[in-house]
Write a protein that holds these residues in place. Structure first.
Motif, PDB file in Angstrom:
ATOM      1  N   ASN A 150      -1.729   9.991 -59.893  1.00 27.44           N
ATOM      2  CA  ASN A 150      -0.490   9.241 -59.729  1.00 27.44           C
ATOM      3  C   ASN A 150       0.533  10.188 -59.129  1.00 27.44           C
ATOM      4  O   ASN A 150       0.780  11.269 -59.668  1.00 27.44           O
ATOM      5  CB  ASN A 150       0.022   8.713 -61.064  1.00 27.44           C
ATOM      6  N   THR A 208       4.331  10.386 -56.545  1.00 24.87           N
ATOM      7  CA  THR A 208       5.504   9.684 -56.070  1.00 24.87           C
ATOM      8  C   THR A 208       6.028  10.379 -54.821  1.00 24.87           C
ATOM      9  O   THR A 208       5.427  11.333 -54.318  1.00 24.87           O
ATOM     10  CB  THR A 208       6.586   9.610 -57.173  1.00 24.87           C
ATOM     11  N   TRP A 231       6.404   4.689 -58.844  1.00 20.83           N
ATOM     12  CA  TRP A 231       7.845   4.906 -58.696  1.00 20.83           C
ATOM     13  C   TRP A 231       8.539   5.214 -60.018  1.00 20.83           C
ATOM     14  O   TRP A 231       9.725   5.517 -60.039  1.00 20.83           O
ATOM     15  CB  TRP A 231       8.507   3.692 -58.046  1.00 20.83           C
ATOM     16  N   TRP A 280      11.735  10.049 -58.966  1.00 18.51           N
ATOM     17  CA  TRP A 280      11.765  11.489 -58.716  1.00 18.51           C
ATOM     18  C   TRP A 280      13.201  11.968 -58.570  1.00 18.51           C
ATOM     19  O   TRP A 280      14.061  11.281 -58.014  1.00 18.51           O
ATOM     20  CB  TRP A 280      10.999  11.826 -57.433  1.00 18.51           C
ATOM     21  N   LEU A 297       0.339   5.552 -55.587  1.00 19.03           N
ATOM     22  CA  LEU A 297       1.780   5.748 -55.465  1.00 19.03           C
ATOM     23  C   LEU A 297       2.477   5.024 -56.606  1.00 19.03           C
ATOM     24  O   LEU A 297       2.234   3.836 -56.833  1.00 19.03           O
ATOM     25  CB  LEU A 297       2.275   5.213 -54.121  1.00 19.03           C
TER      26      LEU A 297
END
Length: 104
Positions: A45, A47, A82, A86, A80
Motif C-alpha cells: 500500500n 500513496t 489515500w 501524506w 494506491l
C-alpha cells in the motif's frame, strides 16, 4: 516452500524505488504505508505526495518490478491508498534535513 518476506525486508527492498520528481526513496519519503507477503503474493500500500501527481503508474510499475526482481515472487500488487493523507511528517529525519525541513 517459498520464503516469506517480512515487512521490514520488503521496505528495505523498496528503498531502491525513487520518486522521479523528488529524487528520493519512496520509503524515506514515507509513501509506503504497508508491505505484506502471504500465500497470495506481495501487497504494497503506497500513496503519493499529492492527489494530482501524474506519476502513479510509473511508481506502481517500479514497485512491482523491484519486488519481483529482488524476491522472485510472481504476484506483486501495488495498491494506491489515500488514507492517511501524506504530509512531510512521514519523511525520515535524514531526508527532512537534506530537503531543508525542520525536525522537531
Amino acid at each position: 516452500m517459498e520464503k516469506r518476506y517480512s515487512e521490514f525486508e520488503l521496505f528495505d527492498m523498496l528503498k531502491d524505488v525513487q520518486d522521479p520528481e523528488l529524487g528520493a526513496s519512496i520509503v524515506d519519503l514515507g509513501l509506503v504505508y504497508a508491505a505484506t507477503h502471504d500465500e497470495n503474493g506481495i501487497q504494497v500500500n503506497f500513496t503519493l505526495t499529492s492527489a494530482g501527481c501524474p506519476l502513479v503508474e510509473e511508481l506502481r510499475r517500479d514497485i512491482v518490478l523491484t519486488l519481483k526482481k529482488k524476491t522472485g515472487v510472481d504476484v506483486v500488487r501495488a495498491n494506491l491508498v489515500w488514507m492517511p493523507p501524506w504530509d512531510q511528517s512521514l519523511m525520515t529525519d535524514e531526508l527532512k534535513l537534506e530537503m531543508g525541513f525542520p525536525i522537531w
